[in-house]
Design a protein around this motif. Structure first.
Motif, PDB file in Angstrom:
ATOM      1  N   THR A 293       4.487   1.708   1.186  1.00  0.00           N
ATOM      2  CA  THR A 293       5.554   1.388   0.358  1.00  0.00           C
ATOM      3  C   THR A 293       7.018   1.973   0.871  1.00  0.00           C
ATOM      4  OG1 THR A 293       4.385   1.419  -1.705  1.00  0.00           O
ATOM      5  CG2 THR A 293       6.640   1.754  -2.033  1.00  0.00           C
ATOM      6  N   SER A 294       8.090   0.937   1.057  1.00  0.00           N
ATOM      7  CA  SER A 294       9.300   1.470   1.479  1.00  0.00           C
ATOM      8  C   SER A 294       9.939   2.358   0.957  1.00  0.00           C
ATOM      9  CB  SER A 294      10.145   0.505   2.013  1.00  0.00           C
ATOM     10  OG  SER A 294      10.807  -0.201   0.612  1.00  0.00           O
ATOM     11  N   VAL A 295      10.763   3.490   1.546  1.00  0.00           N
ATOM     12  CA  VAL A 295      11.552   4.325   0.794  1.00  0.00           C
ATOM     13  C   VAL A 295      12.604   3.470  -0.314  1.00  0.00           C
ATOM     14  CG1 VAL A 295      13.204   6.171   1.153  1.00  0.00           C
ATOM     15  CG2 VAL A 295      11.332   5.951   2.795  1.00  0.00           C
ATOM     16  N   THR A 296      13.050   2.683   0.048  1.00  0.00           N
ATOM     17  CA  THR A 296      14.180   2.055  -0.956  1.00  0.00           C
ATOM     18  C   THR A 296      13.330   1.328  -2.108  1.00  0.00           C
ATOM     19  OG1 THR A 296      14.082  -0.061   0.394  1.00  0.00           O
ATOM     20  CG2 THR A 296      15.612   1.661   0.825  1.00  0.00           C
ATOM     21  N   SER A 297      12.206   1.057  -1.906  1.00  0.00           N
ATOM     22  CA  SER A 297      11.290   0.469  -3.236  1.00  0.00           C
ATOM     23  C   SER A 297      10.499   1.328  -3.583  1.00  0.00           C
ATOM     24  CB  SER A 297      10.534  -0.756  -2.558  1.00  0.00           C
ATOM     25  OG  SER A 297      11.087  -1.716  -1.911  1.00  0.00           O
ATOM     26  N   MET A 298      10.574   2.674  -3.402  1.00  0.00           N
ATOM     27  CA  MET A 298       9.639   3.591  -3.848  1.00  0.00           C
ATOM     28  C   MET A 298      10.369   4.324  -5.354  1.00  0.00           C
ATOM     29  SD  MET A 298       7.669   6.914  -1.884  1.00  0.00           S
ATOM     30  CE  MET A 298       7.141   5.608  -0.554  1.00  0.00           C
ATOM     31  N   ALA A 299       9.244   4.690  -6.241  1.00  0.00           N
ATOM     32  CA  ALA A 299       9.574   5.504  -7.401  1.00  0.00           C
ATOM     33  C   ALA A 299       8.818   6.556  -7.587  1.00  0.00           C
ATOM     34  CB  ALA A 299       9.967   4.636  -8.553  1.00  0.00           C
ATOM     35  N   LEU A 300       9.009   7.600  -7.818  1.00  0.00           N
ATOM     36  CA  LEU A 300       7.793   8.471  -7.957  1.00  0.00           C
ATOM     37  C   LEU A 300       7.989   9.288  -9.200  1.00  0.00           C
ATOM     38  CD1 LEU A 300       8.437  10.472  -4.376  1.00  0.00           C
ATOM     39  CD2 LEU A 300       6.888   8.718  -4.843  1.00  0.00           C
ATOM     40  N   GLU A 301       6.633   9.705  -9.834  1.00  0.00           N
ATOM     41  CA  GLU A 301       6.492  10.307 -10.906  1.00  0.00           C
ATOM     42  C   GLU A 301       5.805  11.486 -10.710  1.00  0.00           C
ATOM     43  OE1 GLU A 301       6.362   6.412 -14.233  1.00  0.00           O
ATOM     44  OE2 GLU A 301       4.596   7.584 -13.651  1.00  0.00           O
ATOM     45  N   LEU A 302       5.776  12.669 -11.570  1.00  0.00           N
ATOM     46  CA  LEU A 302       5.355  13.970 -11.274  1.00  0.00           C
ATOM     47  C   LEU A 302       4.399  14.078 -12.555  1.00  0.00           C
ATOM     48  CD1 LEU A 302       4.602  16.530  -9.459  1.00  0.00           C
ATOM     49  CD2 LEU A 302       6.512  17.536 -10.488  1.00  0.00           C
ATOM     50  N   TYR A 303       3.033  14.436 -12.229  1.00  0.00           N
ATOM     51  CA  TYR A 303       2.204  14.701 -13.447  1.00  0.00           C
ATOM     52  C   TYR A 303       1.550  16.309 -13.219  1.00  0.00           C
ATOM     53  CZ  TYR A 303       2.297  10.032 -14.807  1.00  0.00           C
ATOM     54  OH  TYR A 303       2.756   8.694 -15.141  1.00  0.00           O
ATOM     55  N   ASP A 304       1.252  17.112 -14.032  1.00  0.00           N
ATOM     56  CA  ASP A 304       0.806  18.169 -14.003  1.00  0.00           C
ATOM     57  C   ASP A 304      -0.774  17.973 -13.855  1.00  0.00           C
ATOM     58  OD1 ASP A 304       0.989  19.207 -17.596  1.00  0.00           O
ATOM     59  OD2 ASP A 304      -0.404  18.073 -16.629  1.00  0.00           O
ATOM     60  N   ASP A 305      -1.489  19.282 -13.673  1.00  0.00           N
ATOM     61  CA  ASP A 305      -3.013  19.185 -13.622  1.00  0.00           C
ATOM     62  C   ASP A 305      -3.799  18.854 -14.771  1.00  0.00           C
ATOM     63  OD1 ASP A 305      -2.698  21.675 -14.939  1.00  0.00           O
ATOM     64  OD2 ASP A 305      -3.253  23.022 -13.453  1.00  0.00           O
ATOM     65  N   SER A 306      -2.964  18.615 -15.884  1.00  0.00           N
ATOM     66  CA  SER A 306      -3.689  18.131 -17.199  1.00  0.00           C
ATOM     67  C   SER A 306      -3.454  16.665 -17.335  1.00  0.00           C
ATOM     68  CB  SER A 306      -3.398  19.051 -18.519  1.00  0.00           C
ATOM     69  OG  SER A 306      -1.845  18.695 -18.715  1.00  0.00           O
ATOM     70  N   ASN A 307      -2.814  15.899 -16.182  1.00  0.00           N
ATOM     71  CA  ASN A 307      -2.434  14.723 -16.336  1.00  0.00           C
ATOM     72  C   ASN A 307      -1.492  14.299 -17.342  1.00  0.00           C
ATOM     73  OD1 ASN A 307      -2.872  12.136 -14.695  1.00  0.00           O
ATOM     74  ND2 ASN A 307      -3.901  11.604 -16.255  1.00  0.00           N
ATOM     75  N   SER A 308      -0.530  15.419 -17.719  1.00  0.00           N
ATOM     76  CA  SER A 308       0.703  15.261 -18.559  1.00  0.00           C
ATOM     77  C   SER A 308       2.177  14.848 -17.557  1.00  0.00           C
ATOM     78  CB  SER A 308       1.072  16.267 -19.376  1.00  0.00           C
ATOM     79  OG  SER A 308      -0.195  16.339 -20.148  1.00  0.00           O
ATOM     80  N   LYS A 309       2.839  13.915 -17.801  1.00  0.00           N
ATOM     81  CA  LYS A 309       3.855  13.423 -16.983  1.00  0.00           C
ATOM     82  C   LYS A 309       4.903  14.594 -17.140  1.00  0.00           C
ATOM     83  CE  LYS A 309       7.115  10.011 -15.884  1.00  0.00           C
ATOM     84  NZ  LYS A 309       7.903   8.654 -16.298  1.00  0.00           N
ATOM     85  N   ILE A 310       5.332  15.130 -16.046  1.00  0.00           N
ATOM     86  CA  ILE A 310       6.351  16.215 -16.098  1.00  0.00           C
ATOM     87  C   ILE A 310       7.958  15.444 -15.837  1.00  0.00           C
ATOM     88  CG2 ILE A 310       7.312  18.177 -14.980  1.00  0.00           C
ATOM     89  CD1 ILE A 310       4.804  18.515 -16.279  1.00  0.00           C
ATOM     90  N   SER A 311       7.900  14.595 -14.830  1.00  0.00           N
ATOM     91  CA  SER A 311       9.261  13.946 -14.770  1.00  0.00           C
ATOM     92  C   SER A 311       9.208  13.006 -13.688  1.00  0.00           C
ATOM     93  CB  SER A 311      10.358  15.288 -14.436  1.00  0.00           C
ATOM     94  OG  SER A 311       9.881  15.687 -13.114  1.00  0.00           O
TER      95      SER A 311
END
Length: 243
Positions: free
Chosen positions: A51-69
């Motif tokens: 996936t190209s840098v310009t097309s990439m969106a990132l999400e961060l999840y913790d180790d309980s699979n809850s979205k952080i940000s």
């Protein structure tokens, strides 16, 4: 915050699991420096998933699979988002014509699925399991529960329901609707926000529990360190238009 800055300045790294929205079988453990910017993270992942840098969106999840940000600010260091070993970065490809779309890169009907027994996995070097076992043996206390029920409680002292606020990253404005512990989320204290615009995830109900009431997609539950209360009036949608 000071301890996190010290961690960033020390150029520590974290081992994160990486998944991809279009590539269901893509699953990798990758080391990242906490000093690396979000844009640098994207460049590193581009070589791994296509996936190209310009097309990439990132999400961060913790180790309980809850979205952080959402890792939405390319100029921020990864350490700003407070990731720990074992957390997960999820890659979203926003280009509908990307080589990763449509699933044709991983047509499993044409390839026999690779499987590995637990015994064989235990014998392999360089896996996350081996890494975690080594870290636990060297410093058992570091892998005890990092988040307590009073996590960030002190940051809520000056945050109360009804306060106008701004939430980072993104400088999103709104009103505080909830302050306290949230049983359906991770331990510690949370702040419920009603955004002025539909920039949220829900209407105040999270995982079956209602914490406050607001219009759909204007609600969010965030950690107190992401919230600034004060004189943050609603923005005039026409204030940036040319005259």
């Amino acid at each position: 915050m000071a301890s996190m800055l010290q961690k960033i300045e020390g150029d520590n790294s974290v081992l994160l699991r990486v998944t991809h929205a279009n590539l269901k079988s893509f699953n990798a453990d990758v080391h990242f420096s906490l000093q690396m910017t979000v844009e640098g993270v994207k460049e590193k992942l581009w070589h791994k998933c296509g996936t190209s840098v310009t097309s990439m969106a990132l999400e961060l999840y913790d180790d309980s699979n809850s979205k952080i940000s959402n890792l939405s600010d390319d100029s921020r260091p990864l350490g700003f988002y407070s990731p720990f070993d074992g957390y997960r970065i999820h890659v979203i490809d926003q280009d509908p014509s990307s080589v990763t779309s449509g699933g044709w890169l991983e047509d499993t009907s044409l390839v026999e699925k690779y499987t590995i027994s637990d015994e064989a996995y235990k014998k392999r070097d360089g896996t996350f399991r081996k890494f975690k076992e080594k870290m636990v043996s060297q410093n058992p206390s570091a892998f005890e529960a990092k988040i307590t029920d009073s996590y960030m409680e002190e940051l809520c002292a000056n945050i109360k329901v009804g306060d106008r606020c701004q939430v980072d990253p993104g400088a999103k404005r709104g009103v505080v609707k909830f302050v306290g512990r949230a049983e359906s989320l991770a331990p510690g204290f949370w702040v419920g926000i009603k955004y002025d615009e539909p920039l949220g995830k829900h209407d105040g109900m999270v995982k079956g529990t209602r914490y406050f009431q607001c219009p759909p997609l204007q609600g969010a539950m965030v950690r107190p360190d992401k919230v600034k209360v004060g004189d943050f009036p609603e923005r005039d949608p026409f204030e940036e238009e040319e005259i």
